[in-house]
Enzyme design. Structure first.
Site, short mmCIF file in Angstrom:
data_model
loop_
_atom_site.label_atom_id
_atom_site.label_comp_id
_atom_site.label_asym_id
_atom_site.label_seq_id
_atom_site.Cartn_x
_atom_site.Cartn_y
_atom_site.Cartn_z
CE LYS A 10 -3.84 -2.12 2.66
NZ LYS A 10 -4.69 -1.89 3.86
CE1 TYR A 50 -9.14 -2.64 1.59
CE2 TYR A 50 -8.61 -0.40 0.97
CZ TYR A 50 -8.23 -1.63 1.48
OH TYR A 50 -6.93 -1.83 1.89
CG PHE A 58 -13.15 2.63 8.62
CD1 PHE A 58 -12.75 1.75 7.63
CD2 PHE A 58 -13.83 2.12 9.72
CE1 PHE A 58 -13.00 0.39 7.72
CE2 PHE A 58 -14.10 0.75 9.82
CZ PHE A 58 -13.69 -0.11 8.81
NE ARG A 91 -5.59 -11.83 6.36
CZ ARG A 91 -6.36 -10.75 6.36
NH1 ARG A 91 -6.48 -10.01 5.26
NH2 ARG A 91 -6.99 -10.37 7.42
CB THR A 97 -7.36 -5.84 10.24
OG1 THR A 97 -7.73 -7.02 9.55
CG2 THR A 97 -7.83 -4.62 9.49
NE ARG A 108 -2.31 -5.83 7.17
CZ ARG A 108 -3.52 -6.30 6.88
NH1 ARG A 108 -4.15 -7.09 7.72
NH2 ARG A 108 -4.09 -5.99 5.72
CG ASN A 122 -3.34 -2.47 7.31
OD1 ASN A 122 -3.24 -2.04 6.16
ND2 ASN A 122 -4.43 -3.05 7.75
CG HIS A 125 -5.08 -6.27 0.22
ND1 HIS A 125 -6.24 -6.27 0.95
CD2 HIS A 125 -5.21 -7.25 -0.72
CE1 HIS A 125 -7.05 -7.21 0.46
NE2 HIS A 125 -6.45 -7.82 -0.54
CD GLU A 136 -9.01 -9.13 -2.27
OE1 GLU A 136 -9.69 -8.84 -1.27
OE2 GLU A 136 -7.87 -9.65 -2.17
#
Ligand code: IDP
Ligand code: MG
Length: 167
Positions: A10, A50, A58, A91, A97, A108, A122, A125, A136
């Site tokens: 990101k 998203y 948010f 992950r 998250t 993260r 964070n 993704h 995605e």
């Protein structure tokens, strides 16, 4: 079971020069990178990525965050990792998250933060399940950008398509 998963570095990860570090951490998984590109992120793409967060307070901020509006980096690095149990492996290294709750040695946990606006910045993704991964990956990549056959394709003849080639 072999799986594909989408990873995005990101805009905060790019701004903090963490790309090399993230790739090194993810190489621990022994997964293969089967697609990669730098991508500009339109509002539509970010909102679609998203879309499961629509309606959250948010939502607008995370869309702007992915577009790079908070980091002066209007791009992300997108990659598809492929191999056995890819989704969980990535992950696990990415971490939870919320960066404050993430394992401190995860990506993260090490590099994320919560801004005064309350956005979880964070750093990366990572797709959370096979359904999300497929959606995605199809959102970010065209079939010819991926060097393995992940999902069924169809042939399309596009007439009068204006495109660019090297001059
Ligand atoms: P994930 O990225 O771990 O899969 P999602 O729930 O899909 O988490 O949320 C997408 C992104 O939206 C997160 O990575 C984070 O940047 C942001 N986000 C999620 N939940 C919150 C929240 O409660 N406050 C602020 N930002 C959040
Ligand atoms: Mg998610």
């Amino acid at each position: 079971m072999n799986q594909a998963t989408l990873v995005l570095v990101k805009p905060d990860g790019l701004k903090k020069s963490l790309t090399g570090n993230i790739l090194t951490r993810l190489s621990e998984t022994k997964l293969e990178i089967v697609a990669t590109k730098m991508a500009r992120v339109s509002r539509e793409l970010a909102a679609d990525h998203y879309r499961h967060l629509k309606g959250k307070p948010f939502f607008d901020d995370v869309v702007k965050y992915l577009q790079g509006e908070f980091h002066d980096r209007r791009k992300v690095m997108a990659m598809v990792y492929w191999g056995n149990d890819a989704i969980k492996k990535v992950r696990d290294i990415a971490g939870s998250t919320n960066p404050e709750e993430a394992d401190p040695v995860s990506i993260r946990g090490s590099y994320g933060r919560i801004t005064t606006h309350g956005v979880f910045e964070n750093v990366i993704h990572a797709s959370s399940d096979e359904k999300d991964a497929e959606r995605e990956i199809k959102l970010w990549f065209k079939p010819e950008d991926i060097i393995v056959d992940l999902y069924p394709t169809k042939e399309a003849v596009i007439k009068d398509l204006k495109t660019k080639s090297w001059a």
